[in-house]
Design a protein around this motif. Structure first.
Motif, PDB file in Angstrom:
ATOM      1  N   ASP A 285     -20.730  17.400   1.573  1.00  0.00           N
ATOM      2  CA  ASP A 285     -19.685  18.412   1.708  1.00  0.00           C
ATOM      3  C   ASP A 285     -20.261  19.671   2.346  1.00  0.00           C
ATOM      4  O   ASP A 285     -20.411  20.712   1.706  1.00  0.00           O
ATOM      5  CB  ASP A 285     -19.066  18.741   0.337  1.00  0.00           C
ATOM      6  N   ASN A 286     -20.581  19.558   3.627  1.00  0.00           N
ATOM      7  CA  ASN A 286     -21.132  20.692   4.356  1.00  0.00           C
ATOM      8  C   ASN A 286     -20.858  20.502   5.844  1.00  0.00           C
ATOM      9  O   ASN A 286     -21.281  19.506   6.441  1.00  0.00           O
ATOM     10  CB  ASN A 286     -22.641  20.811   4.114  1.00  0.00           C
ATOM     11  N   SER A 287     -20.149  21.435   6.440  1.00  0.00           N
ATOM     12  CA  SER A 287     -19.748  21.294   7.842  1.00  0.00           C
ATOM     13  C   SER A 287     -20.938  21.311   8.791  1.00  0.00           C
ATOM     14  O   SER A 287     -20.914  20.654   9.847  1.00  0.00           O
ATOM     15  CB  SER A 287     -18.780  22.419   8.221  1.00  0.00           C
ATOM     16  N   TYR A 288     -21.986  22.030   8.451  1.00  0.00           N
ATOM     17  CA  TYR A 288     -23.101  22.209   9.375  1.00  0.00           C
ATOM     18  C   TYR A 288     -23.941  20.944   9.484  1.00  0.00           C
ATOM     19  O   TYR A 288     -24.408  20.599  10.580  1.00  0.00           O
ATOM     20  CB  TYR A 288     -23.924  23.419   8.949  1.00  0.00           C
ATOM     21  N   HIS A 290     -22.692  17.977   9.017  1.00  0.00           N
ATOM     22  CA  HIS A 290     -21.831  17.057   9.767  1.00  0.00           C
ATOM     23  C   HIS A 290     -21.886  17.377  11.258  1.00  0.00           C
ATOM     24  O   HIS A 290     -21.950  16.469  12.101  1.00  0.00           O
ATOM     25  CB  HIS A 290     -20.395  17.152   9.261  1.00  0.00           C
ATOM     26  N   GLY A 333     -17.027  26.273   5.292  1.00  0.00           N
ATOM     27  CA  GLY A 333     -17.796  25.139   5.790  1.00  0.00           C
ATOM     28  C   GLY A 333     -19.136  24.946   5.114  1.00  0.00           C
ATOM     29  O   GLY A 333     -19.747  23.875   5.226  1.00  0.00           O
ATOM     30  N   GLU A 336     -17.717  22.634   2.182  1.00  0.00           N
ATOM     31  CA  GLU A 336     -16.775  21.563   2.506  1.00  0.00           C
ATOM     32  C   GLU A 336     -16.961  21.199   3.981  1.00  0.00           C
ATOM     33  O   GLU A 336     -17.362  22.032   4.790  1.00  0.00           O
ATOM     34  CB  GLU A 336     -15.320  21.997   2.269  1.00  0.00           C
ATOM     35  N   SER A 337     -16.623  19.969   4.328  1.00  0.00           N
ATOM     36  CA  SER A 337     -16.767  19.526   5.721  1.00  0.00           C
ATOM     37  C   SER A 337     -15.480  19.761   6.503  1.00  0.00           C
ATOM     38  O   SER A 337     -15.071  18.924   7.312  1.00  0.00           O
ATOM     39  CB  SER A 337     -17.146  18.037   5.765  1.00  0.00           C
ATOM     40  N   LEU A 339     -14.656  21.700   8.982  1.00  0.00           N
ATOM     41  CA  LEU A 339     -14.668  21.901  10.427  1.00  0.00           C
ATOM     42  C   LEU A 339     -14.468  20.595  11.201  1.00  0.00           C
ATOM     43  O   LEU A 339     -14.010  20.610  12.344  1.00  0.00           O
ATOM     44  CB  LEU A 339     -15.971  22.572  10.860  1.00  0.00           C
ATOM     45  N   LEU A 340     -14.801  19.466  10.583  1.00  0.00           N
ATOM     46  CA  LEU A 340     -14.583  18.176  11.221  1.00  0.00           C
ATOM     47  C   LEU A 340     -13.608  17.314  10.418  1.00  0.00           C
ATOM     48  O   LEU A 340     -13.532  16.103  10.636  1.00  0.00           O
ATOM     49  CB  LEU A 340     -15.914  17.431  11.401  1.00  0.00           C
ATOM     50  N   TYR A 341     -12.863  17.940   9.519  1.00  0.00           N
ATOM     51  CA  TYR A 341     -11.879  17.226   8.701  1.00  0.00           C
ATOM     52  C   TYR A 341     -10.529  17.370   9.393  1.00  0.00           C
ATOM     53  O   TYR A 341      -9.609  18.018   8.897  1.00  0.00           O
ATOM     54  CB  TYR A 341     -11.857  17.842   7.305  1.00  0.00           C
ATOM     55  N   ASN A 347      -6.946  22.598   9.681  1.00  0.00           N
ATOM     56  CA  ASN A 347      -8.336  22.897  10.007  1.00  0.00           C
ATOM     57  C   ASN A 347      -8.568  23.008  11.507  1.00  0.00           C
ATOM     58  O   ASN A 347      -9.502  23.675  11.959  1.00  0.00           O
ATOM     59  CB  ASN A 347      -9.257  21.806   9.447  1.00  0.00           C
TER      60      ASN A 347
END
Length: 372
Positions: A285-288, A290, A333, A336-337, A339-341, A347
């Motif tokens: 659960d991390n946008s960076y 991902h 982000g 939570e993910s 940015l690519l969800y 989003n």
């Protein structure tokens, strides 16, 4: 031929957003993957894509990402390509129309979920407390519910900001803040409330500075804004590698750092370029992470490239609300993910505005502009 495509592009975009929303409901809420929705997504991407306004830089990056995806294809590559393709689909669409589409789809779904499901309920065992009761509003998980409402709130906020209701924006912000507090109490989503608080703090900081200094312009703090994605990515990797030195932080983040470290320890040099399949069995659960490892670091480089020029134009426009929205997305982000969800269509606002501001300042968001 171009005239025909242009006529069908607007309704195609609405249908595309609706299909993405249905994919979220089937996959996340009902737990049933519908392949027909994937096929329809691809079909309406083709109909919605703005072929006439494609920039050379965008075409190069898209080509690179497609090559990387073909070299080592995983379902997660779709998470990367979806927002990047979508932002070109909406590159010349009127922003009020796009935000209106979001509000209709997100708001309609949220209303139906409230009518048929209510607040829902989820009981979880926790490391800190034995049991905690959280409410998911029917979205399968409290954090998913918070993410969904976040996209709806931002859509409503930005739509009002570029409409004739701009003079009532502070009243709307107050109302949305109260609803956000209620959602936090129900969902107990720490990532959600931290994003809300970040938005409020950033907006209040810039607004107060401009109120007490009439000719205030964003100065050296703009360099901090330019570097935020790199700073957040570096902090994520640092705390993940040194997770044993920060046990309290790891607990506060619901053991996320442990999972981050597991991902990083399993990476090979080639996966830094082509991406990894580890997301199939490690929930991150991390946008960076991902952005860095779903399709390789090139995606992150492109993201930072877009971010720098987009924020530069926002700073030039002195658009405090939009800057606050963007920073809150970045903060969200971290845990939570989002940015690519992309199946939570709210989003995608982040990517759409990032792309448009990369090349120009959008006049609709100009603080000095007046709407009739």
């Amino acid at each position: 031929m171009n005239e025909v495509l242009e006529k069908i592009r607007r309704p195609s975009i609405f249908i595309l957003l609706l299909i993405l929303n249905l994919r979220f409901l089937f996959t996340v809420v009902l737990g049933e993957r519908q392949e027909i929705l994937t096929i329809l997504t691809f079909f309406f991407f083709l109909l919605s894509f703005d072929y006439t306004a494609m920039r050379r830089e965008y075409l190069y990056w898209l080509g690179i990402l497609i090559i990387v995806s073909l070299a080592q294809f995983t379902p997660y590559k779709q998470n990367v390509l979806t927002p990047i393709v979508l932002m070109q689909c909406i590159s010349t669409l009127n922003l009020k129309t796009y935000l209106r589409y979001n509000i209709i789809i997100l708001g309609g779904t949220a209303l139906l979920m409230l009518l048929f499901v209510g607040t829902g309920q989820m009981i979880q065992a926790e490391a800190i407390s034995t049991i905690r009761i959280r409410y998911d509003f029917g979205y399968g998980h409290p954090n998913a519910a918070a993410l969904y409402y976040w996209g709806l709130f931002i859509s409503i906020l930005l739509y009002c900001y570029i409409s004739k209701y701009r003079n009532f924006i502070w009243i709307l912000l107050g109302f949305l803040f109260l609803v956000s507090v209620y959602l936090y109490v129900e969902t107990d989503s720490r990532s959600f409330i931290i994003a809300v608080i970040s938005f409020v703090l950033v907006l209040c900081y810039f607004s107060l500075r401009s109120r007490f200094k009439r000719d205030y312009r964003i100065g050296y703090s703009r360099y901090v804004l330019y570097l935020l994605p790199i700073v957040f990515a570096a902090l994520t990797i640092y705390f993940a590698i040194n997770v044993n030195d920060y046990p309290v932080l790891n607990i506060l983040l619901s053991k996320r750092l442990t999972l981050y470290k597991e991902l990083l320890d399993g990476l090979t040099p080639l996966q830094y370029l082509l991406g990894t399949t580890a997301f199939d069995y490690i929930i991150v659960d991390n946008s960076y992470l991902h952005l860095l490892f779903e399709a390789g670091v090139l995606v992150f480089v492109y993201f930072v490239w877009l971010w720098f020029f987009a924020v530069k134009n926002m700073v030039k426009q002195q658009n405090f609300i939009l800057i606050a929205v963007f920073i809150s997305f970045l903060v969200y982000g971290l845990m939570e993910s989002l940015l690519l969800y992309s199946v939570i269509i709210g989003n995608n606002i982040f990517w759409v505005l990032l792309y448009r501001y990369r090349y120009e300042e959008d006049e609709l968001f100009d603080p000095e502009s007046k709407e009739d």
